[in-house]
Scaffold this motif. Structure first.
Motif, PDB file in Angstrom:
ATOM      1  N   LYS A  55       0.854  -1.188   0.000  1.00  0.00           N
ATOM      2  CA  LYS A  55       0.000   0.000   0.000  1.00  0.00           C
ATOM      3  C   LYS A  55       0.889   1.236   0.000  1.00  0.00           C
ATOM      4  O   LYS A  55       1.723   1.406   0.893  1.00  0.00           O
ATOM      5  CB  LYS A  55      -0.912  -0.018   1.232  1.00  0.00           C
ATOM      6  N   ALA A  56       0.726   2.101  -1.021  1.00  0.00           N
ATOM      7  CA  ALA A  56       1.501   3.345  -1.100  1.00  0.00           C
ATOM      8  C   ALA A  56       1.240   4.175   0.153  1.00  0.00           C
ATOM      9  O   ALA A  56       0.129   4.165   0.698  1.00  0.00           O
ATOM     10  CB  ALA A  56       1.116   4.118  -2.361  1.00  0.00           C
ATOM     11  N   ALA A  57       2.282   4.892   0.626  1.00  0.00           N
ATOM     12  CA  ALA A  57       2.149   5.663   1.861  1.00  0.00           C
ATOM     13  C   ALA A  57       3.225   6.733   1.932  1.00  0.00           C
ATOM     14  O   ALA A  57       4.306   6.574   1.358  1.00  0.00           O
ATOM     15  CB  ALA A  57       2.273   4.742   3.075  1.00  0.00           C
ATOM     16  N   PRO A  58       2.962   7.818   2.666  1.00  0.00           N
ATOM     17  CA  PRO A  58       3.985   8.842   2.876  1.00  0.00           C
ATOM     18  C   PRO A  58       5.130   8.307   3.743  1.00  0.00           C
ATOM     19  O   PRO A  58       4.953   7.326   4.474  1.00  0.00           O
ATOM     20  CB  PRO A  58       3.237   9.966   3.619  1.00  0.00           C
ATOM     21  N   ALA A  59       6.260   8.971   3.680  1.00  0.00           N
ATOM     22  CA  ALA A  59       7.409   8.598   4.517  1.00  0.00           C
ATOM     23  C   ALA A  59       7.010   8.627   5.988  1.00  0.00           C
ATOM     24  O   ALA A  59       6.237   9.481   6.415  1.00  0.00           O
ATOM     25  CB  ALA A  59       8.572   9.552   4.271  1.00  0.00           C
ATOM     26  N   GLY A  60       7.508   7.674   6.756  1.00  0.00           N
ATOM     27  CA  GLY A  60       7.270   7.634   8.192  1.00  0.00           C
ATOM     28  C   GLY A  60       5.907   7.112   8.595  1.00  0.00           C
ATOM     29  O   GLY A  60       5.610   7.026   9.774  1.00  0.00           O
ATOM     30  N   ILE A  86      14.234  -0.543   3.391  1.00  0.00           N
ATOM     31  CA  ILE A  86      13.551   0.752   3.472  1.00  0.00           C
ATOM     32  C   ILE A  86      12.813   0.984   4.780  1.00  0.00           C
ATOM     33  O   ILE A  86      12.438   2.112   5.076  1.00  0.00           O
ATOM     34  CB  ILE A  86      12.583   0.972   2.292  1.00  0.00           C
ATOM     35  N   SER A  87      12.600  -0.082   5.567  1.00  0.00           N
ATOM     36  CA  SER A  87      11.819   0.073   6.792  1.00  0.00           C
ATOM     37  C   SER A  87      11.971  -1.154   7.679  1.00  0.00           C
ATOM     38  O   SER A  87      12.051  -2.269   7.175  1.00  0.00           O
ATOM     39  CB  SER A  87      10.336   0.228   6.439  1.00  0.00           C
ATOM     40  N   PRO A  88      11.947  -0.958   9.001  1.00  0.00           N
ATOM     41  CA  PRO A  88      11.797  -2.134   9.858  1.00  0.00           C
ATOM     42  C   PRO A  88      10.451  -2.782   9.525  1.00  0.00           C
ATOM     43  O   PRO A  88       9.489  -2.085   9.187  1.00  0.00           O
ATOM     44  CB  PRO A  88      11.782  -1.559  11.276  1.00  0.00           C
ATOM     45  N   MET A  89      10.387  -4.116   9.584  1.00  0.00           N
ATOM     46  CA  MET A  89       9.157  -4.822   9.247  1.00  0.00           C
ATOM     47  C   MET A  89       8.820  -5.858  10.309  1.00  0.00           C
ATOM     48  O   MET A  89       9.709  -6.350  11.003  1.00  0.00           O
ATOM     49  CB  MET A  89       9.279  -5.504   7.877  1.00  0.00           C
ATOM     50  N   GLU A  90       7.528  -6.181  10.401  1.00  0.00           N
ATOM     51  CA  GLU A  90       7.031  -7.207  11.316  1.00  0.00           C
ATOM     52  C   GLU A  90       5.931  -8.005  10.635  1.00  0.00           C
ATOM     53  O   GLU A  90       5.264  -7.503   9.723  1.00  0.00           O
ATOM     54  CB  GLU A  90       6.443  -6.567  12.586  1.00  0.00           C
ATOM     55  N   LEU A  91       5.705  -9.223  11.121  1.00  0.00           N
ATOM     56  CA  LEU A  91       4.563 -10.023  10.695  1.00  0.00           C
ATOM     57  C   LEU A  91       3.389  -9.609  11.574  1.00  0.00           C
ATOM     58  O   LEU A  91       3.509  -9.583  12.801  1.00  0.00           O
ATOM     59  CB  LEU A  91       4.847 -11.517  10.900  1.00  0.00           C
ATOM     60  N   ALA A 133      11.464   4.985   5.482  1.00  0.00           N
ATOM     61  CA  ALA A 133      12.303   6.184   5.510  1.00  0.00           C
ATOM     62  C   ALA A 133      11.907   7.181   4.423  1.00  0.00           C
ATOM     63  O   ALA A 133      12.073   8.386   4.603  1.00  0.00           O
ATOM     64  CB  ALA A 133      13.771   5.791   5.350  1.00  0.00           C
ATOM     65  N   THR A 134      11.391   6.687   3.311  1.00  0.00           N
ATOM     66  CA  THR A 134      10.964   7.553   2.213  1.00  0.00           C
ATOM     67  C   THR A 134       9.536   7.190   1.836  1.00  0.00           C
ATOM     68  O   THR A 134       9.054   6.107   2.159  1.00  0.00           O
ATOM     69  CB  THR A 134      11.873   7.388   0.978  1.00  0.00           C
ATOM     70  N   ALA A 135       8.890   8.106   1.127  1.00  0.00           N
ATOM     71  CA  ALA A 135       7.522   7.841   0.663  1.00  0.00           C
ATOM     72  C   ALA A 135       7.531   6.636  -0.277  1.00  0.00           C
ATOM     73  O   ALA A 135       8.492   6.415  -1.017  1.00  0.00           O
ATOM     74  CB  ALA A 135       6.974   9.060  -0.069  1.00  0.00           C
ATOM     75  N   PRO A 138       2.869   5.152  -5.689  1.00  0.00           N
ATOM     76  CA  PRO A 138       2.334   4.152  -6.615  1.00  0.00           C
ATOM     77  C   PRO A 138       3.330   3.868  -7.741  1.00  0.00           C
ATOM     78  O   PRO A 138       3.921   4.793  -8.299  1.00  0.00           O
ATOM     79  CB  PRO A 138       1.056   4.812  -7.150  1.00  0.00           C
ATOM     80  N   GLY A 139       3.551   2.602  -8.017  1.00  0.00           N
ATOM     81  CA  GLY A 139       4.503   2.192  -9.045  1.00  0.00           C
ATOM     82  C   GLY A 139       5.894   1.880  -8.512  1.00  0.00           C
ATOM     83  O   GLY A 139       6.688   1.229  -9.190  1.00  0.00           O
ATOM     84  N   ASP A 140       6.218   2.326  -7.295  1.00  0.00           N
ATOM     85  CA  ASP A 140       7.524   2.005  -6.707  1.00  0.00           C
ATOM     86  C   ASP A 140       7.620   0.502  -6.479  1.00  0.00           C
ATOM     87  O   ASP A 140       6.608  -0.179  -6.301  1.00  0.00           O
ATOM     88  CB  ASP A 140       7.717   2.707  -5.354  1.00  0.00           C
ATOM     89  N   GLN A 141       8.850   0.001  -6.455  1.00  0.00           N
ATOM     90  CA  GLN A 141       9.083  -1.405  -6.137  1.00  0.00           C
ATOM     91  C   GLN A 141       9.754  -1.483  -4.779  1.00  0.00           C
ATOM     92  O   GLN A 141      10.749  -0.813  -4.532  1.00  0.00           O
ATOM     93  CB  GLN A 141       9.944  -2.067  -7.208  1.00  0.00           C
ATOM     94  N   VAL A 142       9.188  -2.291  -3.906  1.00  0.00           N
ATOM     95  CA  VAL A 142       9.700  -2.461  -2.552  1.00  0.00           C
ATOM     96  C   VAL A 142      10.194  -3.895  -2.415  1.00  0.00           C
ATOM     97  O   VAL A 142       9.436  -4.843  -2.615  1.00  0.00           O
ATOM     98  CB  VAL A 142       8.593  -2.174  -1.509  1.00  0.00           C
ATOM     99  N   THR A 143      11.473  -4.048  -2.101  1.00  0.00           N
ATOM    100  CA  THR A 143      12.021  -5.391  -1.922  1.00  0.00           C
ATOM    101  C   THR A 143      12.032  -5.731  -0.435  1.00  0.00           C
ATOM    102  O   THR A 143      12.236  -4.868   0.417  1.00  0.00           O
ATOM    103  CB  THR A 143      13.449  -5.514  -2.493  1.00  0.00           C
TER     104      THR A 143
END
Length: 181
Positions: A55-60, A86-91, A133-135, A138-143
């Motif tokens: 889901k696209a979202a603003p930074a932070g 790009i971000s800490p993640m959790e299940l 850390a960054t916005a 839409p269209g960005d790829q997040v690994t």
């Protein structure tokens, strides 16, 4: 039809083919058999992430990644963690507590039964990006990389999509059904 290879090129190709055949005859197989041993089949992926998206979202701002976890093996697979640069993640899971829908970390991880699938979707189990850390546009790829019990990892790349859904918020300060700012 005319052969367009020059004499020297044709000779070089024939010589290269002969040398390759001799090299194969000397590799593997039983002594004197002259038949190469076939390579073992590539191991099947322990787990596949099908149709991943975020889901696209603003930074932070907290957001989530979704998709379908596919287990084509004969054994159950447990996802015990997830990480991204790009971000800490959790299940996380959505569950009912005191009559209200709440989001919380998924104790024990996601178990994907042998030969089965496990859906990660809005309003259910998901991969939480805690503070990108960054916005994420839409269209960005997040690994990201799933961590499995036993130490194996599964890399995936999710495409960012705008998604209003049912107005759910992944911000812990917002009640369910409220749109995040």
């Amino acid at each position: 039809m005319r052969n367009t290879l020059a004499g020297g090129t044709r000779t070089a190709l024939v010589l290269a083919g002969a040398l390759a055949a001799l090299g194969l005859a000397g590799c593997g197989g039983s002594a004197g058999a002259g038949t190469p041993t076939p390579a073992p089949p590539a191991p099947a992926a322990v787990l596949v992430v099908k149709d991943p998206w975020v889901k696209a979202a603003p930074a932070g701002t907290m957001t989530a990644a979704f998709g379908v976890l596919v287990n084509n093996t004969a054994a159950d697979v447990t996802v015990v963690g997830v990480e991204s640069a790009i971000s800490p993640m959790e299940l996380h899971e959505m569950t009912t507590q005191d009559g209200k829908m709440v989001m919380r970390p998924k104790a024990g991880g996601f178990v994907v039964a042998a030969g089965s699938t496990h859906e990660l979707g809005p309003g259910g189990d998901h991969l939480m990006l805690m503070r990108p850390a960054t916005a994420i546009e839409p269209g960005d790829q997040v690994t990201f990389t799933l961590k499995l019990a036993g130490g194996a990892t599964v890399p995936a790349t999710a495409i960012a999509k705008p998604f209003a859904g049912a107005g759910e918020s992944y911000d812990p300060g917002m009640p369910m059904g409220s749109a995040a700012p």
